[in-house]
Design a protein around this motif. Structure first.
Motif, PDB file in Angstrom:
ATOM      1  N   SER A   1       0.795  -1.206   0.060  1.00 12.13           N
ATOM      2  CA  SER A   1       0.092   0.034   0.001  1.00 12.13           C
ATOM      3  C   SER A   1       0.831   1.180  -0.032  1.00 12.13           C
ATOM      4  CB  SER A   1      -1.072   0.024   1.455  1.00 12.13           C
ATOM      5  OG  SER A   1      -1.607   1.290   1.363  1.00 12.13           O
ATOM      6  N   PHE A   2       1.949   1.248   1.017  1.00  8.92           N
ATOM      7  CA  PHE A   2       2.746   2.342   1.100  1.00  8.92           C
ATOM      8  C   PHE A   2       3.305   2.703  -0.234  1.00  8.92           C
ATOM      9  CE2 PHE A   2       7.203   4.259   1.927  1.00  8.92           C
ATOM     10  CZ  PHE A   2       6.631   5.515   2.499  1.00  8.92           C
ATOM     11  N   GLY A   3       3.960   1.405  -0.990  1.00 11.12           N
ATOM     12  CA  GLY A   3       4.666   1.679  -2.369  1.00 11.12           C
ATOM     13  C   GLY A   3       3.766   2.352  -3.342  1.00 11.12           C
ATOM     14  N   LEU A   4       2.314   1.739  -3.354  1.00 11.79           N
ATOM     15  CA  LEU A   4       1.460   2.165  -4.423  1.00 11.79           C
ATOM     16  C   LEU A   4       1.396   3.625  -4.281  1.00 11.79           C
ATOM     17  CD1 LEU A   4      -1.048  -0.713  -4.498  1.00 11.79           C
ATOM     18  CD2 LEU A   4       0.629  -0.026  -6.189  1.00 11.79           C
ATOM     19  N   MET A   5       1.179   4.271  -3.106  1.00  6.43           N
ATOM     20  CA  MET A   5       1.035   5.600  -2.766  1.00  6.43           C
ATOM     21  C   MET A   5       2.184   6.530  -3.361  1.00  6.43           C
ATOM     22  SD  MET A   5      -0.951   5.897   0.865  1.00  6.43           S
ATOM     23  CE  MET A   5       0.144   4.744   1.833  1.00  6.43           C
ATOM     24  N   MET A   6       3.579   5.855  -2.983  1.00  6.31           N
ATOM     25  CA  MET A   6       4.686   6.709  -3.541  1.00  6.31           C
ATOM     26  C   MET A   6       4.731   6.564  -5.153  1.00  6.31           C
ATOM     27  SD  MET A   6       7.982   5.211  -1.322  1.00  6.31           S
ATOM     28  CE  MET A   6       9.122   6.226  -2.255  1.00  6.31           C
ATOM     29  N   VAL A   7       4.199   5.680  -5.714  1.00  4.88           N
ATOM     30  CA  VAL A   7       4.189   5.387  -7.316  1.00  4.88           C
ATOM     31  C   VAL A   7       3.292   6.511  -7.777  1.00  4.88           C
ATOM     32  CG1 VAL A   7       3.379   4.016  -9.132  1.00  4.88           C
ATOM     33  CG2 VAL A   7       4.751   2.865  -7.400  1.00  4.88           C
ATOM     34  N   LYS A   8       2.114   6.599  -7.120  1.00  2.92           N
ATOM     35  CA  LYS A   8       1.051   7.659  -7.478  1.00  2.92           C
ATOM     36  C   LYS A   8       1.526   8.899  -7.474  1.00  2.92           C
ATOM     37  CE  LYS A   8      -3.386   9.690  -5.907  1.00  2.92           C
ATOM     38  NZ  LYS A   8      -4.511   9.783  -5.066  1.00  2.92           N
ATOM     39  N   GLY A   9       2.653   9.221  -6.691  1.00  7.48           N
ATOM     40  CA  GLY A   9       3.185  10.640  -6.447  1.00  7.48           C
ATOM     41  C   GLY A   9       3.979  10.741  -7.991  1.00  7.48           C
ATOM     42  N   PHE A  10       4.358   9.928  -8.620  1.00  5.08           N
ATOM     43  CA  PHE A  10       5.039  10.017  -9.960  1.00  5.08           C
ATOM     44  C   PHE A  10       4.090  10.087 -11.253  1.00  5.08           C
ATOM     45  CE2 PHE A  10       8.572   8.432  -7.285  1.00  5.08           C
ATOM     46  CZ  PHE A  10       9.546   9.135  -7.609  1.00  5.08           C
ATOM     47  N   GLY A  11       2.960   9.757 -10.916  1.00  4.87           N
ATOM     48  CA  GLY A  11       2.048   9.700 -12.025  1.00  4.87           C
ATOM     49  C   GLY A  11       1.473  11.016 -12.347  1.00  4.87           C
ATOM     50  N   LYS A  12       0.877  10.913 -13.648  1.00  3.27           N
ATOM     51  CA  LYS A  12       0.253  12.101 -14.437  1.00  3.27           C
ATOM     52  C   LYS A  12      -1.031  11.754 -14.803  1.00  3.27           C
ATOM     53  CE  LYS A  12       2.228  11.873 -18.882  1.00  3.27           C
ATOM     54  NZ  LYS A  12       3.200  12.572 -19.793  1.00  3.27           N
ATOM     55  N   THR A  13      -2.002  12.666 -14.939  1.00  7.22           N
ATOM     56  CA  THR A  13      -3.407  12.227 -15.326  1.00  7.22           C
ATOM     57  C   THR A  13      -3.792  12.658 -16.727  1.00  7.22           C
ATOM     58  OG1 THR A  13      -4.204  12.780 -13.129  1.00  7.22           O
ATOM     59  CG2 THR A  13      -5.991  12.491 -14.715  1.00  7.22           C
ATOM     60  N   ASP A  14      -4.038  11.577 -17.407  1.00  7.96           N
ATOM     61  CA  ASP A  14      -4.545  11.452 -18.929  1.00  7.96           C
ATOM     62  C   ASP A  14      -6.014  12.243 -18.839  1.00  7.96           C
ATOM     63  OD1 ASP A  14      -2.352  10.595 -19.775  1.00  7.96           O
ATOM     64  OD2 ASP A  14      -3.180   8.684 -20.770  1.00  7.96           O
ATOM     65  N   PRO A  15      -6.362  12.593 -20.204  1.00 10.43           N
ATOM     66  CA  PRO A  15      -7.527  13.221 -20.358  1.00 10.43           C
ATOM     67  C   PRO A  15      -8.721  12.319 -20.190  1.00 10.43           C
ATOM     68  CG  PRO A  15      -6.121  13.962 -22.289  1.00 10.43           C
ATOM     69  CD  PRO A  15      -5.524  12.954 -21.292  1.00 10.43           C
ATOM     70  N   ASP A  16      -8.633  11.098 -20.137  1.00  6.88           N
ATOM     71  CA  ASP A  16      -9.612  10.203 -20.076  1.00  6.88           C
ATOM     72  C   ASP A  16      -9.614   9.943 -18.345  1.00  6.88           C
ATOM     73  OD1 ASP A  16      -7.495   8.339 -19.525  1.00  6.88           O
ATOM     74  OD2 ASP A  16      -8.098   7.261 -20.946  1.00  6.88           O
ATOM     75  N   GLY A  17      -8.973  10.559 -17.635  1.00  6.52           N
ATOM     76  CA  GLY A  17      -9.046  10.309 -15.915  1.00  6.52           C
ATOM     77  C   GLY A  17      -8.077   9.115 -15.614  1.00  6.52           C
ATOM     78  N   ARG A  18      -7.367   8.349 -16.409  1.00  7.71           N
ATOM     79  CA  ARG A  18      -6.307   7.447 -16.178  1.00  7.71           C
ATOM     80  C   ARG A  18      -4.896   8.101 -15.548  1.00  7.71           C
ATOM     81  NH1 ARG A  18      -6.221   2.728 -20.696  1.00  7.71           N
ATOM     82  NH2 ARG A  18      -5.726   4.402 -21.808  1.00  7.71           N
ATOM     83  N   GLN A  19      -4.489   7.292 -14.704  1.00 10.48           N
ATOM     84  CA  GLN A  19      -3.031   7.608 -14.183  1.00 10.48           C
ATOM     85  C   GLN A  19      -1.910   7.092 -15.302  1.00 10.48           C
ATOM     86  OE1 GLN A  19      -3.965   9.900 -11.736  1.00 10.48           O
ATOM     87  NE2 GLN A  19      -1.967   9.444 -10.922  1.00 10.48           N
ATOM     88  N   ARG A  20      -0.980   7.831 -15.315  1.00 10.70           N
ATOM     89  CA  ARG A  20       0.015   7.339 -16.553  1.00 10.70           C
ATOM     90  C   ARG A  20       1.295   7.453 -15.932  1.00 10.70           C
ATOM     91  NH1 ARG A  20       1.271   6.852 -21.965  1.00 10.70           N
ATOM     92  NH2 ARG A  20      -0.849   7.233 -22.550  1.00 10.70           N
ATOM     93  N   TRP A  21       2.187   6.583 -16.143  1.00  6.08           N
ATOM     94  CA  TRP A  21       3.578   6.583 -15.703  1.00  6.08           C
ATOM     95  C   TRP A  21       4.406   6.174 -16.995  1.00  6.08           C
ATOM     96  CZ3 TRP A  21      -0.158   4.236 -12.992  1.00  6.08           C
ATOM     97  CH2 TRP A  21      -0.437   4.886 -11.450  1.00  6.08           C
TER      98      TRP A  21
END
Length: 483
Positions: A442-462
């Motif tokens: 869970s902690f790792g996924l939250m860290m990963v989320k911090g590097f993500g960006k949001t696409d126009p369709d709402g999905r997170q992208r890395w």
């Protein structure tokens, strides 16, 4: 033995006469057809396997498969019920031939391969009906329709037993002229109904696999079927040669050179519909499971693709705790590709191999196959790997480039997309209440989320990039420097 059996069996569909012409039904014509068919047979199987007789306005071609096995050691192989098959060939005014047959198979037997246990088998085909149009210009069927009422197969050893049954099945094939002169495109499709496979043994519980139907479709384009026929005849003629003579070596090279490229494209799809799997450990299934393979592109940059997809997956087993059930994918898709294959360079190098020297030819062939990789680099692409359940929806695509046998000379680019990523994190956190070790996930996924960006369709992208110097960037941010 295997090579000879396979190539001899292929003769059933590989030729009548080499040129289109008006044909009188007589004994001399029967002998000519028989000789032409026997040309594609091993010498020790040619006698007795194919017999051609005049039959009114057509010829009857009889295939006695038992003749292929006449030299088999009865201690290692035995079979009962192997009756001859008949196919009727009628010459038409157009120069084509109409092919008809209605045959069946009901055999039992046993065989023992070196180092393997004795295996008993049965093979039953109820009423295999075939109708087609044979084209002497390509030495193959121009079109054909085939159907069977049922098929049953079983294989049994001391430890394991496998049985397969199907209901009515149909198959259709067609051929047409390819873009390249003298080459042919082939396409086929069919359906096998009521598929059932059962696997059981002393050391494993019984497993039953069912599918309401199995659909298949395939196409291979740009085949020089006449050149292939000549290559097949050469291989059979020299199957027992321990070493090729210089003249024969040059002849096979010339045959291969004429046939190159062997094909311009190929694709095949197999779909299992309404699949179920059951065993004492539980049951599962899917609405559909697809398997695909494909070959495409020019000969100096060919691409080989494989894929698998499953929809509406279900799993019911006591081995999976209920709290983990939401993480079982409901849909799954895997696509892999091997692009930039230099088949042209491979072919050129194989033409240089000295096939008269077995040891030398083996070494030179290995070097030739190294030319298959452009610039000595292997590329593995993954156009799409995706999985979806009630708590996640993720997809990854990209490619890996590297030098074989090296653990450092590689690079990777990949794009990872996730929909409702917060929902996935919440599901992991809920699961961590029962399994504290998942708190790290869970902690790792939250860290990963911090590097993500949001696409126009709402999905997170890395967008991830791994360079050959070991550096890693995610969405343009350096997360690890060079080694």
């Amino acid at each position: 033995m295997q090579l000879k059996t396979l190539t001899a069996t292929a003769v059933v569909l590989l030729g009548l006469i080499s040129t289109a012409q008006a044909v009188d039904i007589n004994q001399q014509g029967a002998k000519e057809i028989e000789a032409n068919l026997s040309r594609l047979l091993p010498k020790d199987a040619a006698k007795g396997f194919v017999t051609v007789n005049p039959a009114g306005t057509r010829y009857e071609i009889v295939y006695d498969f038992a003749a292929l096995l006449k030299k088999a050691d009865p201690k290692n192989f035995s079979i009962k019920g192997l009756n001859p098959w008949s196919i009727f060939a009628t010459p038409e005014e157009s120069g084509l031939w109409t092919i008809e047959g209605n045959n069946s198979l009901d055999v039992t037997g046993a065989f023992k391969a070196p180092g393997q246990p004795n295996t008993e088998f049965t093979y039953v085909i109820d009423s295999l009906i075939s109708n087609g149009v044979f084209d002497p210009a390509i030495s193959y069927l121009k079109s054909g329709d085939f159907s069977s009422k049922a098929l049953r197969f079983s294989s049994k050893t001391e430890k394991e037993e496998v049985s397969v049954e199907t209901g009515p099945s149909t198959y259709k094939m067609t051929s047409s002229d390819a873009e390249l002169k003298g080459r042919t495109n082939f396409a086929g499709s069919g359906t096998m109904n009521a598929f059932v496979e059962t696997i059981s043994g002393k050391e494993v519980p019984a497993v039953e696999i069912r599918a309401d139907s199995v659909d298949f479709a395939a196409a291979v384009n740009g085949v020089s079927i006449n050149d292939f026929r000549e290559i097949l005849a050469f291989v059979i003629e020299h199957a027992d040669d321990k070493k090729l003579k210089r003249a024969d070596s040059e002849k096979i090279k010339e045959l291969l050179r004429k046939s190159f490229p062997l094909l311009t494209s190929l694709n095949e799809t197999i779909t299992l519909n309404k699949v179920s799997v059951s065993s004492v450990a539980g049951s599962g299934g899917a609405d559909s499971i697809d398997y695909t393979i494909g070959v495409s592109g020019p000969s100096d940059a060919m691409r080989f693709d494989v894929g698998m997809a499953a929809k509406r997956i279900s799993l019911d087993t006591a081995l999976l705790p209920e709290m983990y059930a939401p993480f079982v994918p409901e849909e799954l898709e895997l696509q892999f590709g091997f692009p930039e294959l230099n088949v042209a360079a491979l072919g050129e190098e194989l033409m240089k191999v000295d096939y008269t020297d077995e040891k030398k030819s083996s070494e030179e062939s290995d070097k030739a196959f190294a030319k298959l990789m452009t610039n000595g680099e292997m590329v593995v692409a993954f156009p799409k790997i995706s999985a979806r359940s009630s708590v996640y929806d993720a997809e990854i695509s990209g490619e890996v480039r590297g030098v074989p046998k090296s653990t450092t000379e590689y690079s990777m680019t990949a794009s990872i997309l996730a929909r409702d990523f917060d929902k996935t994190i919440t599901a992991i956190q809920e699961l961590a209440k029962s399994n504290p070790e998942l708190n790290q996930v869970s902690f790792g996924l939250m860290m990963v989320k911090g590097f993500g960006k949001t696409d126009p369709d709402g999905r997170q992208r890395w967008d991830v990039s791994v360079a050959r110097d070991g550096s890693i960037t995610v969405n343009g941010q350096v997360v690890k420097g060079a080694n």
